[in-house]
Design an enzyme around this catalytic site. Structure first.
Site, PDB file in Angstrom:
ATOM      1  N   HIS A  10     -22.846  12.097 -60.212  1.00  0.00           N
ATOM      2  CA  HIS A  10     -21.681  12.971 -60.059  1.00  0.00           C
ATOM      3  C   HIS A  10     -20.406  12.220 -59.686  1.00  0.00           C
ATOM      4  CE1 HIS A  10     -23.493  16.990 -60.358  1.00  0.00           C
ATOM      5  NE2 HIS A  10     -24.569  16.458 -59.812  1.00  0.00           N
ATOM      6  N   LYS A  48      -9.819  22.922 -53.473  1.00  0.00           N
ATOM      7  CA  LYS A  48     -10.944  22.017 -53.680  1.00  0.00           C
ATOM      8  C   LYS A  48     -11.032  21.104 -52.461  1.00  0.00           C
ATOM      9  CE  LYS A  48      -9.006  20.685 -57.489  1.00  0.00           C
ATOM     10  NZ  LYS A  48     -10.092  20.825 -58.447  1.00  0.00           N
ATOM     11  N   ARG A  49     -12.060  20.289 -52.417  1.00  0.00           N
ATOM     12  CA  ARG A  49     -12.201  19.328 -51.329  1.00  0.00           C
ATOM     13  C   ARG A  49     -10.960  18.447 -51.245  1.00  0.00           C
ATOM     14  NH1 ARG A  49     -14.875  14.216 -51.669  1.00  0.00           N
ATOM     15  NH2 ARG A  49     -15.463  14.772 -53.796  1.00  0.00           N
ATOM     16  N   LYS A  87      -8.207  13.514 -55.721  1.00  0.00           N
ATOM     17  CA  LYS A  87      -7.868  14.840 -56.231  1.00  0.00           C
ATOM     18  C   LYS A  87      -6.362  15.091 -56.142  1.00  0.00           C
ATOM     19  CE  LYS A  87     -12.437  16.742 -55.241  1.00  0.00           C
ATOM     20  NZ  LYS A  87     -12.871  17.089 -56.606  1.00  0.00           N
ATOM     21  N   THR A 108     -15.559  21.739 -61.657  1.00  0.00           N
ATOM     22  CA  THR A 108     -16.061  23.047 -62.087  1.00  0.00           C
ATOM     23  C   THR A 108     -15.076  24.149 -61.722  1.00  0.00           C
ATOM     24  OG1 THR A 108     -17.397  23.086 -60.059  1.00  0.00           O
ATOM     25  CG2 THR A 108     -18.520  22.513 -62.112  1.00  0.00           C
ATOM     26  N   LYS A 158     -13.812  27.792 -63.727  1.00  0.00           N
ATOM     27  CA  LYS A 158     -13.699  29.129 -63.131  1.00  0.00           C
ATOM     28  C   LYS A 158     -12.292  29.686 -63.316  1.00  0.00           C
ATOM     29  CE  LYS A 158     -16.931  27.413 -59.707  1.00  0.00           C
ATOM     30  NZ  LYS A 158     -17.002  26.780 -58.376  1.00  0.00           N
TER      31      LYS A 158
END
Length: 839
Positions: free
Chosen positions: A380, A572-573, A578, A680, A684
């Protein structure tokens, strides 16, 4: 491989029962009402007049469990009779969220339950808000595992999920003075009615101690582990309900307890606290998700966690296998598949070898043949810090026998196929070795996974390519057929049917009620993307969702926002790759333009953040503080005139995501190209009609291919450009070459956003300049700005925006987790589906 066509009854959870079925509907409602009231009186022990909303929720769950456990029994009977091949999904996280609405939708009785509660004077939405989120995960890894369990059950594949029964999860996030504060997330302090303890399946797990050689009378030798302690593993089962008369799968989670919870002798001699010392130490193992491993004790606890849940799971797998096969392991690899979800359960490889050799008496070659045909590994991440490596000294202390086995696996591997392929090449051996040599020797868990697994997969096309070519090139050369791709997916049952009932109803009205099983059916809506009536209905649904989110924002933060503004969302985290700080830099640049030009007109925008930072990740916590500090200043500045708002929603979790995602206009997927394995949340958001602003990274590439680049906003460097730029990157060039960027970065050194405390935000600037900007935030800044300008321009054109939103939502069939699981079952697991018998 396409998901198979299941013959099911029409859905009832997403639409009012047709006239012909009104009598049945009425009968079902009355029966449900009677069941709820019965459980309220006889299970919960209260009356309708006195019952709290929590009691009503528990009674509802008890009534629904009657249906679920009946189906679970049928599922287990079918699998037992068929002696099925099954997958066992080992994951450190299962981010399940709340189950009530999801289970009601999967059983297609949501409308029945809603009406039954209404007749009792209760509102189902209020009742379901009583349910706490199951705090069993952190981010995408755990939510993916939950989606996969949903799809495994829906597609009738035999499976068991295995993980840890965390008492406090990751943590409950509070924001105090703009800063993240971690508090225990005691989600099951008063129990959870969805789960069941299974004491008949308790396991005792050894740890610590030493290994000695014992010689038998015939002269043969064997290694014997003498553990220092035993830890009791107590299983808790959570049923996972498949959609529309499918199977019910089991998620089995292990709670750690002491084998002797209370020492009477110590207590009686006056050691009142010491009497429970062993109990406290054992329970720590399943206390929290991802303990801080920056300390020696934290490293030991985290490895102990991983070993504990892996060892419990393997013993449970062997126990169930041997009920039928009586310690004959010749069919083990034909009946058992074990999927390693990232490297967290990698120690399971050594543990299965130990069980076969030390406890079952198999020779090494036989044990390795079975083991290497049983395991598969999903990678991952490409981030070096996330590819786990454990110091050998910790292994020697906690798992001495496992270290011996790993050494031998490594020896056979390096002196076998590696030496044969690259004779005498010690550099290759150093790269491929499970043991990393250096100032401190470490065990590379990713290498162990690759060597021991039958198949290794990435989770998006570009990620799988990088896994083969950048992360494991020599392994790929050795075993080219071992590596494959399975692009991630999300379940449309939770992420559309349950969380966005308005849009779900639109799809049902347009394409029929099978779309929750066949998301590709929604593609028909693309034909209506320019139809004025469809556009109006679609965007009215979006606005209703935005209105509901404005109320949630007001409740959680006190900030009032307009539902007519662009809702630009990044949830998100919190991690540098990110790039939440890239988003922040843009917001600051936009704010600066507004205050410098009072006549500037922009499309009103609300930037919505939600994220947790790891407790020891100082810079990530500083970014959260900066977002809140900047937001507080902007939101109170009258010069902005509500053109710009910034909100940080605390304690981001599944139930909050279910409110945010249906309301989003723009989805921020802005990771540095090549760093996000898949993502992911992007799926969504698109599924719910949000447009993506993102890099060509992870699944963004495949989403854009399905929905069209002209219906999204792509910016920034490509994967190849990132690799090339990193060879000579100097962030100071961008700082000195862009006056607006320089001014924004210099703001961090002032006290403009932190009055009286200059430089309180300087760590962000230092990370981007002195720290070398490892994720190329400054390099992508100008392109990111330009992408946002395109967002504003399109949003101002309501018809064009509606077209793009409809096309995005209708194009997400590929990203159903049903498709992902069908590909796993076909390409990797070789599983059959089994229709569940009602007998």
């Amino acid at each position: 491989m396409a998901t198979r066509n299941k013959t099911r009854k029409p859905a009832a959870a997403v639409k009012t029962a047709p006239a012909a079925n009104k009598a049945d509907f009425e009968q079902n409602v009355e029966k449900m009402r009677e069941m709820i009231v019965h459980h309220l009186l006889c299970t919960i022990g209260t009356s309708e007049q006195k019952a709290s909303k929590l009691a009503w929720w528990e009674a509802l769950v008890a009534a629904v469990n009657e249906k679920i456990f009946e189906r679970l029994t049928q599922t287990q009977h079918t699998h037992s009779v068929k002696d099925t091949r099954a997958v066992h999904y080992l994951s450190a996280e299962f981010l399940m969220g709340r189950l009530t609405v999801n289970n009601l939708c999967s059983l297609e009785i949501y409308n029945v339950a809603r009406e039954a509660l209404k007749r009792c004077g209760q509102d189902i939405s209020d009742i379901c808000e009583e349910e706490p989120d199951m705090a069993l995960g952190n981010g995408g890894l755990g939510r993916l595992a939950a989606c996969y369990m949903d799809s495994l059950a829906t597609l009738d594949y035999p499976c068991v999920g295995y993980g840890l029964h965390y008492e406090n999860g990751l943590f409950r996030q509070e924001i105090r003075g703009g800063r993240q504060v971690e508090r225990p997330d005691s989600w099951r302090e008063y129990g959870c009615p969805w789960e069941r303890c299974r004491p008949e399946s308790v396991q005792n797990i050894p740890i610590g101690g030493y290994v000695e050689t014992q010689r038998a009378p015939d002269g043969s030798e064997r290694r014997v582990w003498h553990p220092a302690h035993l830890i009791k593993g107590v299983p808790w089962d959570i049923p996972v309900v498949g959609f529309r008369n499918s199977s019910v799968a089991i998620l089995r989670l292990w709670e750690s307890r002491a084998t002797e919870a209370f020492n009477w002798d110590v207590f009686n001699s006056g050691g009142y606290l010491d009497a429970q010392q062993e109990k406290a130490a054992a329970e720590t193992i399943s206390k929290v998700l991802y303990p801080n491993d920056s300390t020696e004790a934290g490293k030991e606890l985290r490895l102990t966690q991983q070993y504990f849940f892996s060892a419990c799971s393997l013993r449970d797998i062997l126990r169930r296998y041997n009920r039928t096969h009586h310690h004959d392991y010749s069919e083990f690899a034909d009946k058992i598949v074990i999927q390693l979800n990232d490297t967290h359960p990698a120690i399971a490889v050594a543990e299965l070898m130990r069980l076969f050799i030390d406890e079952e008496g198999l020779d090494y070659s036989t044990a390795w043949d079975i083991t290497s045909r049983t395991f598969n590994y999903t990678n991952h991440t490409l981030l070096p810090e996330a590819l786990e490596k454990w110091p050998v000294r910790i292994f020697e202390k906690l798992l001495p026998r496992h270290l011996e086995i790993i050494y031998y696996i490594n020896y056979r591997f390096l002196n076998g196929i590696v030496e044969k392929t690259w004779p005498g090449d010690n550099d290759v051996k150093r790269r491929l070795s499970i043991i990393e040599e250096g100032a401190e020797r470490k065990v590379r868990m990713a290498n162990l996974c690759v060597i021991a697994s039958s198949r290794v997969n990435g989770v998006a096309e570009v990620h799988s390519k990088l896994v083969r070519e950048e992360l494991f090139p020599e392994y790929s050369s050795l075993w080219p057929d071992k590596f494959c791709n399975v692009t991630n997916g999300v379940t449309p049952r939770r992420w559309l049917l349950a969380c966005n009932p308005g849009l779900a109803q639109l799809y049902t009205d347009t394409v029929g009620d099978d779309w929750p099983l066949h998301l590709d059916n929604c593609r028909k809506l693309r034909d209506f993307a320019d139809d004025p009536k469809m556009q109006k209905r679609f965007m009215d649904i979006k606005r209703d969702n935005k209105v509901r989110l404005t109320a949630e924002i007001k409740k959680l933060t006190g900030v009032e926002v307009s539902p007519d503004a662009i809702f630009d969302v990044q949830v998100k985290r919190l991690h540098e790759y990110k790039r939440q700080h890239l988003n922040l830099l843009y917001i600051m640049s936009l704010y600066r333009r507004i205050i410098e030009n009072p006549n500037l007109k922009i499309v009103p925008q609300v930037f919505i953040f939600g994220a947790k930072a790891a407790p020891a990740y100082t810079l990530a916590k500083d970014i959260i503080y900066a977002i809140n500090a900047v937001g507080a200043r902007i939101n109170s500045d009258r010069r902005v005139k509500d053109m710009l708002k910034v909100v940080f929603l605390p304690n981001y979790r599944v139930s909050l995501a279910e409110k945010i995602i249906p309301a989003a206009d723009v989805s921020e997927q802005i990771s540095t190209a090549g760093y996000e394995a898949s993502g992911t949340s992007n799926m969504k958001f698109s599924m719910n009609g949000a447009l993506t602003i993102g890099t060509m990274d992870g699944a963004n590439i495949e989403i854009v291919a399905e929905a069209g680049e002209d219906n999204n906003f792509i910016f920034g460097l490509s994967v190849d450009e990132v690799i090339e730029l990193k060879k000579h990157y100097n962030p100071w060039d961008y700082y000195n070459g862009n006056a607006e960027l320089k001014a924004v970065l210099d703001w961090f050194d002032s006290d403009y956003f932190t009055p009286g405390r200059p430089g309180e935000l300087s760590s962000i600037k230092r990370s981007l300049l002195d720290g070398g900007d490892p994720f190329l935030v400054l390099a992508d800044f100008a392109s990111y700005q330009e992408a946002h300008q395109r967002v504003e321009k399109m949003f101002a054109n309501k018809k064009r925006w509606a077209h793009a939103a409809i096309v995005n939502s209708a194009s997400m069939g590929k990203f159903s987790s049903d498709r992902s699981i069908a590909e796993y079952a076909d390409r990797i697991w070789k599983l059959k589906d089994y229709q569940i018998s009602d007998k």
